[in-house]
Scaffold this active site. Structure first.
Site, short mmCIF file in Angstrom:
data_model
loop_
_atom_site.label_atom_id
_atom_site.label_comp_id
_atom_site.label_asym_id
_atom_site.label_seq_id
_atom_site.Cartn_x
_atom_site.Cartn_y
_atom_site.Cartn_z
N ASP A 1 1.56 -0.57 -5.37
CA ASP A 1 0.72 -0.07 -5.47
C ASP A 1 -0.11 2.00 -6.29
O ASP A 1 0.09 1.81 -7.16
CB ASP A 1 -1.18 -0.34 -4.66
CG ASP A 1 -1.04 0.48 -4.17
OD1 ASP A 1 -0.27 1.44 -3.30
OD2 ASP A 1 -2.62 0.39 -3.52
N HIS A 2 0.37 2.67 -6.07
CA HIS A 2 0.81 3.85 -5.96
C HIS A 2 1.08 4.50 -5.41
O HIS A 2 1.36 4.67 -3.81
CB HIS A 2 -1.26 4.76 -6.02
CG HIS A 2 -2.14 4.20 -5.05
ND1 HIS A 2 -1.62 5.02 -3.74
CD2 HIS A 2 -2.51 3.35 -5.03
CE1 HIS A 2 -2.48 4.35 -3.13
NE2 HIS A 2 -3.23 3.47 -3.71
N HIS B 241 -1.50 3.07 4.66
CA HIS B 241 -2.40 4.28 4.29
C HIS B 241 -2.64 5.10 4.96
O HIS B 241 -2.01 5.47 5.83
CB HIS B 241 -3.92 3.35 3.94
CG HIS B 241 -4.93 4.12 2.80
ND1 HIS B 241 -5.23 4.69 2.95
CD2 HIS B 241 -5.11 2.92 1.79
CE1 HIS B 241 -6.16 5.54 1.73
NE2 HIS B 241 -5.75 4.45 1.15
N THR C 102 -6.12 2.30 -5.16
CA THR C 102 -5.65 0.44 -5.54
C THR C 102 -5.74 -0.80 -6.39
O THR C 102 -5.65 -1.07 -6.88
CB THR C 102 -5.60 -0.38 -4.14
OG1 THR C 102 -5.03 0.36 -2.58
CG2 THR C 102 -5.29 -1.67 -3.42
N GLU D 175 0.92 -1.37 -0.10
CA GLU D 175 0.38 -0.26 -0.01
C GLU D 175 0.97 1.79 0.15
O GLU D 175 1.61 1.51 0.86
CB GLU D 175 -0.81 -0.01 1.41
CG GLU D 175 -1.51 1.09 1.55
CD GLU D 175 -2.49 1.19 0.76
OE1 GLU D 175 -3.19 0.43 -0.57
OE2 GLU D 175 -2.96 2.50 0.33
C1 GP9 Z 1 -8.58 -0.31 0.19
C2 GP9 Z 1 -7.57 -0.22 0.32
C3 GP9 Z 1 -6.66 0.88 -0.15
O1 GP9 Z 1 -9.58 -1.39 0.43
O2 GP9 Z 1 -7.77 -1.42 -1.08
O3 GP9 Z 1 -7.45 2.15 -0.90
P1 GP9 Z 1 -6.48 2.86 -1.32
O4 GP9 Z 1 -7.03 4.36 -1.32
O5 GP9 Z 1 -5.42 3.16 -1.65
O6 GP9 Z 1 -7.24 2.95 -2.94
MN MN Z 2 -3.75 2.25 -1.89
#
Ligand code: GP9
Ligand code: MN
Length: 407
Positions: free
Chosen positions: A254-255, A195, A80, A38
């Site tokens: 992921d980003h 996150h 994500t 994440e």
């Molecule tokens: C939520 C997780 C985080 O299920 O994938 O989401 P994001 O805000 O990073 O897209």
């Molecule tokens: Mn994410």
């Protein structure tokens, strides 16, 4: 109709690259364990804060893995879920909204489906509500066998923070399920603790926050460090359970986690002013591929999340020539596609285009590109082809078994 596909098909087929002969099929029949890290940007790798490593485990792990240090996320508003979309389809996410919500009913030629044809069991693990990002619906379209979501985990006040179950507990509880599913499997683990806004209990802080004008950035280092610890515990468990040597382990960010709003604080961390060119560079995320028996190597081939699907299939010895994808195998000796961002920015080995300006990718200096408009056009064409597939649900009109368009 299917006619719209003809031109697109010609394009994607012309872009396709043959596999790397040394690595094609090297992981045949092995499990794939994929970890979505994440908000993890590449700049944390091999760096310190307050004199301490931010990712001590990953820094070691990359030494025995293929580590791609020139790899970008290509997500848009779907965050994500966009990274998952890129992984599974090698199509671009949409310019607005999240394709997981807007086009969950489409026909897709997903990585999951191709793996299932090849006898794989496909599961996703993520301790969040199954409807978040519409995953429960989209995973059906993509062909996942099983989604272990919030309801499959024991989440308490004690073991959660911020968005939910802490990563260490997430991996620990997931292991009970992983041991039960049929082999070979493709198992995707989506972490959560790192996150925004990067909140952590004091006792989970393995390093102290940074000192800058942004508390978000200051805390970010501590949650990345926690995630690193969680991944370490998971890898140790995989070894204990005898799964490690039987599996290819793939990790990627992921980003971004730190948006442009925090450029000033990032400048304090890097001790330089953050330019638009640097902002593009900051979109790099780590990509780590561990293959049992293979020596570690840092690979600086330019790539992005769009390239994951063909890369993974080739490692397993699956060459789906009829597939429609925009990415290229990262190990292919002839890989040459640019990294295209959803908003039209792009990176090639030579040119980086952002905010209306061309930069030299090597030096970061603004440069003149005489045929620049042609580049920009080609990039927009590619994005448009991908959009057409999604908006028109065009894969309905394609028989992936024969490679023919259905009239
Ligand atoms: C939520 C997780 C985080 O299920 O994938 O989401 P994001 O805000 O990073 O897209
Ligand atoms: Mn994410």
């Amino acid at each position: 109709t299917g006619d719209d596909l003809v031109e697109i098909l010609n394009y994607t087929r012309s872009m396709d690259k043959e596999p790397n002969q040394d690595l094609f099929g090297i992981g045949k029949g092995k499990n794939i364990i994929l970890i979505s890290l994440e908000s993890t940007q590449n700049f944390v790798i091999n760096r310190t804060v307050n004199g301490q490593e931010i990712t001590p485990f990953l820094n070691d792990f990359i030494k025995e893995s293929y580590y791609f240090d020139n790899f970008y996320h290509q997500t848009g508003q779907g965050k994500t879920s966009d990274s998952e979309f890129l992984l599974d389809n090698s199509l671009y996410p949409l310019g607005r909204g999240a394709v997981f919500f807007t086009h969950a009913g489409n026909e897709y030629i997903s990585l999951a489906k191709i793996l299932k044809e090849n006898n794989y069991y496909v599961a996703s693990f993520h301790a969040n509500n199954k409807a978040f990002w519409n995953r429960n619906m989209m995973y059906q379209s993509l062909g996942y066998d099983r989604f272990y979501s919030l309801e499959d985990y024991d989440v308490t006040e004690e073991n959660s923070i911020g968005w939910g179950l802490k990563d260490i507990h997430f991996f620990k509880q997931s292991m009970d399920y992983l041991k039960e599913i049929p082999k070979p499997y493709f198992a995707k683990f989506i972490t959560l603790t790192n996150h925004h806004p990067f909140i952590l209990d004091e006792k989970d802080m393995y390093i102290q926050p940074f000192h800058s004008s942004s508390d978000i950035l200051n805390r970010y280092f501590t949650t990345v460090r926690y995630e690193d610890e969680a991944v370490k515990t998971f890898i140790e468990r995989l070894k204990e359970e005898g799964i490690y040597d039987d599996s290819i382990i793939i990790m990627y960010g992921d980003h971004y986690g730190i948006s442009e709003k925090h450029n000033e604080a990032l400048g304090e961390y890097f001790e330089k002013e953050i330019t638009p060119f640097d902002v593009v560079e900051l979109q790099k995320v780590p990509l780590i591929i561990h293959i049992p028996g293979q020596k570690g190597e840092t690979i600086s081939t330019l790539g992005g999340q769009i390239d994951l699907k063909p890369t993974i299939l080739h490692l397993l010895g699956i060459e789906k020539k009829t597939d429609i994808h925009f990415g290229q195998d990262l190990f292919s000796p002839n890989k040459d596609n640019p990294v295209i961002f959803r908003d039209g920015r792009f990176v090639t080995d030579k040119i980086t285009y952002t905010t209306g300006t061309f930069y030299d990718t090597k030096t970061g200096e603004p440069i003149d590109v005489p045929n620049g408009d042609q580049y920009i056009q080609k990039i927009l064409y590619e994005l448009n082809y991908s959009d057409q597939i999604i908006y028109g649900d065009l894969l309905r009109f394609y028989d992936v078994n024969t490679g023919r368009i259905i009239e």
